[in-house]
Write an enzyme that holds these catalytic residues in place. Structure first.
Site, PDB file in Angstrom:
ATOM      1  N   ILE A 184     -19.704  92.375  61.217  1.00  0.00           N
ATOM      2  CA  ILE A 184     -18.886  92.940  60.061  1.00  0.00           C
ATOM      3  C   ILE A 184     -18.182  92.294  58.905  1.00  0.00           C
ATOM      4  CG2 ILE A 184     -18.219  94.953  61.836  1.00  0.00           C
ATOM      5  CD1 ILE A 184     -15.846  93.438  62.303  1.00  0.00           C
ATOM      6  N   THR A 231     -18.268  87.693  57.474  1.00  0.00           N
ATOM      7  CA  THR A 231     -18.899  86.379  57.576  1.00  0.00           C
ATOM      8  C   THR A 231     -17.826  85.602  56.668  1.00  0.00           C
ATOM      9  OG1 THR A 231     -20.289  86.683  55.496  1.00  0.00           O
ATOM     10  CG2 THR A 231     -21.228  86.888  57.828  1.00  0.00           C
ATOM     11  N   LYS A 246     -16.523  81.037  55.964  1.00  0.00           N
ATOM     12  CA  LYS A 246     -17.066  79.749  55.885  1.00  0.00           C
ATOM     13  C   LYS A 246     -17.025  79.200  57.293  1.00  0.00           C
ATOM     14  CE  LYS A 246     -13.620  78.416  53.041  1.00  0.00           C
ATOM     15  NZ  LYS A 246     -12.806  77.860  52.624  1.00  0.00           N
ATOM     16  N   GLU A 247     -16.069  79.768  58.277  1.00  0.00           N
ATOM     17  CA  GLU A 247     -16.047  78.965  59.579  1.00  0.00           C
ATOM     18  C   GLU A 247     -16.312  79.706  60.646  1.00  0.00           C
ATOM     19  OE1 GLU A 247     -11.390  79.721  60.363  1.00  0.00           O
ATOM     20  OE2 GLU A 247     -11.798  78.055  59.419  1.00  0.00           O
ATOM     21  N   SER A 248     -16.645  81.193  60.360  1.00  0.00           N
ATOM     22  CA  SER A 248     -17.160  82.111  61.708  1.00  0.00           C
ATOM     23  C   SER A 248     -17.547  83.189  60.779  1.00  0.00           C
ATOM     24  CB  SER A 248     -15.725  82.452  62.278  1.00  0.00           C
ATOM     25  OG  SER A 248     -14.779  83.167  61.392  1.00  0.00           O
ATOM     26  N   VAL A 249     -18.293  83.998  62.046  1.00  0.00           N
ATOM     27  CA  VAL A 249     -18.811  85.315  62.125  1.00  0.00           C
ATOM     28  C   VAL A 249     -18.317  86.247  62.803  1.00  0.00           C
ATOM     29  CG1 VAL A 249     -21.179  86.426  61.850  1.00  0.00           C
ATOM     30  CG2 VAL A 249     -21.052  84.081  61.392  1.00  0.00           C
ATOM     31  N   VAL A 250     -17.980  87.443  62.499  1.00  0.00           N
ATOM     32  CA  VAL A 250     -17.288  88.334  63.344  1.00  0.00           C
ATOM     33  C   VAL A 250     -18.320  89.697  63.429  1.00  0.00           C
ATOM     34  CG1 VAL A 250     -15.236  89.823  63.385  1.00  0.00           C
ATOM     35  CG2 VAL A 250     -15.166  87.752  62.103  1.00  0.00           C
ATOM     36  N   LYS A 287     -15.230  87.164  67.365  1.00  0.00           N
ATOM     37  CA  LYS A 287     -15.272  85.818  66.425  1.00  0.00           C
ATOM     38  C   LYS A 287     -16.003  84.756  66.892  1.00  0.00           C
ATOM     39  CE  LYS A 287     -12.323  83.847  63.040  1.00  0.00           C
ATOM     40  NZ  LYS A 287     -11.080  83.458  62.676  1.00  0.00           N
ATOM     41  N   ASP A 319      -2.640  79.132  55.362  1.00  0.00           N
ATOM     42  CA  ASP A 319      -3.906  79.925  54.766  1.00  0.00           C
ATOM     43  C   ASP A 319      -3.530  81.323  54.484  1.00  0.00           C
ATOM     44  OD1 ASP A 319      -6.071  80.092  53.168  1.00  0.00           O
ATOM     45  OD2 ASP A 319      -7.585  80.411  54.773  1.00  0.00           O
TER      46      ASP A 319
END
Length: 524
Positions: A261, A263, A265-269, A296, A412
């Protein structure tokens, strides 16, 4: 005297008296004359073999029966002899065993330049093979006649020949051929061709350049293989991550994983449907899994974390465990950091995802959305003036709670990390980089968050929105008075320096930030 001639001669009459000699030959009855044969029968090779076998059988009957066993062909097989059948079966078994041995040897060696020979374990001697003498299996020979011979080595004395014909080891032709032969020691994937057969002569400069290029390609290939096997790519997971997800599904914690669902820089969900009660947790009671979950998966590619380690190495909660020598532990620590930050926020009542479980670099949380559709980000939703104003005050309240009650700075915070759920509530996400205010750069991160929030809501038409300096003082209660932004940031850096000296002097447990949420006492 020929006995046939004697028998054929007529009996001579005796001159004197006496008993008469019998008419038959005293040496026995005469033999019949041999049958005449044609020249073709005399020259017949088959007839000669039959006569030879008859003579050998008559002279050595037992030895001939044993010796002719292995040479029996399919035309004259005598199945009445058990010994003969046993020899034939043993010979066939030995040939099958040798064929299997050759296949195992070929499979074991593969494409390696260093091969292992199973020649000592063969049952049948090479001359007993089914192949003719003219046919040679080059895989079984130690010398390939079609391969050019390698150049001879120079003796220890360093030269060959005498007088004008002397050739030293530094000769251009000799060195060129040796360099060509040494190219075979390169990696198998580096194609060098048949330089020896073409009598190729490489200079030292060219050979050294090729050697360096071969080593560079080998290291690059290893890096690509490591990245493929041990790193997650966009919208994909590596085998270890996939195994973790399979275990979660098989244990019943998750019912099914639907797909990706989001994407970053540091993770894919990923989105998943939750299962029933879970016995996945140790030393804890069973937890109820939300109907919809967000998985995550933090990317294990190290290039995404080159500029992210400052959020961990200077965080006093993880400073003792941080090690730059093992970067993969940083990734797991990054996921653990987000879990702890979400737990603090949840205990303070700030709208954020609920943590379900953390396994290595995979964090399972509650899903903010409905029916696989995630809640939109503030940057993607069009709000009315009243809703925008409502969202602004919610964000201001959450920033104050986060700073005072959770003792955290988002670091952030922007419209990209705030969700507008159910058309009325702002939810905070992505808090893996959040740090405590005692962080050496904590106040700088807070000022950056205030700038992002102030600019977004001011562009959205919220007239009540404070500027970044006013918002910073409203959140931190530091009441920094400065006429311009440069002086304001200079005072922030001075406060951070005082905070860092105070923490180093009194330890991380005794900081300038009291637990009751009051602003730090910078005058100590």
């Amino acid at each position: 005297m020929d006995p046939v001639g004697v028998a054929a001669a007529p009996p001579r009459a005796e001159a004197g008296p006496g008993p008469a000699w019998p008419s038959k030959c005293p040496w026995g009855a005469p033999k019949a004359a041999p049958m005449s044969c044609s020249l073709a029968d005399v020259m017949s090779e088959q007839l000669a073999k039959e006569l030879q076998l008859e003579e050998e059988s008559a002279a050595f009957p037992e030895a001939a029966a044993v010796a002719e066993g292995p040479f029996i062909t399919g035309e004259n097989i005598d199945t009445s002899s058990d010994l003969m059948l046993a020899q034939m079966l043993q010979m066939e078994f030995d040939r099958e065993y040798d064929a299997q041995l050759r296949r195992e040897e070929k499979k074991f060696n593969g494409d390696s330049k260093v091969s292992i020979s199973f020649e000592n374990y063969r049952k049948v001697h090479p001359f007993d093979s089914d192949s003719s003498e003219d046919e040679v299996d080059w895989q079984d020979t130690r010398h390939d006649p079609y391969r050019a011979d390698k150049p001879t080595t120079t003796p220890k004395k360093g030269f060959i020949g005498k007088g004008k014909d002397i050739t030293t080891k530094h000769d251009e032709v000799v060195c060129g051929r040796k360099n060509t032969a040494r190219m075979e020691n390169f990696a198998p994937e580096f194609q060098v061709g048949d330089g020896i057969g073409m009598d190729l002569k490489l200079s030292n400069q060219v050979f050294n350049a090729l050697k360096q290029h071969a080593y560079s390609e080998e290291r690059r290939s290893a890096r690509l293989h490591e990245k493929k096997e041990h790193s997650t790519a966009e919208k994909a997971v590596d085998p270890k991550t996939r195994l973790l997800l399979y275990k979660m599904v098989n244990s019943g914690m998750l019912e099914t994983i639907t797909g990706c669902i989001s994407t970053g820089k540091e993770s894919v969900v990923f989105h998943a449907y939750g299962g029933k009660y879970v016995h996945y947790f140790t030393n804890e009671e069973d937890k109820v899994i939300p109907p919809e979950c967000a998985i995550k998966v933090f990317k294990t590619t190290l290039n995404e974390f080159k500029n992210r380690d400052k959020y961990i190495k200077d965080d006093y909660r993880f400073k003792d465990r941080f090690s730059k020598l093992n970067p993969r532990k940083i990734i797991r620590m990054w996921a653990e950091k987000e879990m702890h930050n979400l737990t603090r926020m949840q205990n303070a009542g700030i709208p954020c995802p609920q943590v379900v479980i953390l396994k290595k670099h995979v964090l399972v949380m509650s899903f903010i959305g409905q029916d696989q559709a995630p809640a939109p980000k503030l940057k993607d939703v069009k709000l009315s003036g009243e809703d925008m104003k409502k969202a602004y005050y919610q964000v201001l309240n959450m920033m104050q709670q986060l700073y005072k009650e959770c003792n955290l700075v988002h670091a952030d915070l922007s419209e990209y990390n705030m969700l507008w759920h159910e058309g009325k509530v702002v939810w905070l996400i992505d808090v893996s980089q959040s740090v405590e205010p005692t962080h050496p750069h904590g106040l700088e991160f807070l000022f950056r968050d205030c700038r992002n929030v102030s600019q977004f809501f001011q562009k959205g038409g919220v007239t009540e929105a404070l500027n970044e300096r006013e918002l910073f003082n409203a959140v931190s209660n530091l009441n920094i008075t400065a006429d311009n932004e440069v002086d304001f940031q200079a005072e922030i850096e001075a406060l951070e320096k005082m905070n860092e000296d105070h923490v180093q002097k009194h330890g991380k447990k005794v900081s300038m930030f009291p637990s009751d949420g009051d602003p730090p006492n910078c005058g100590e």
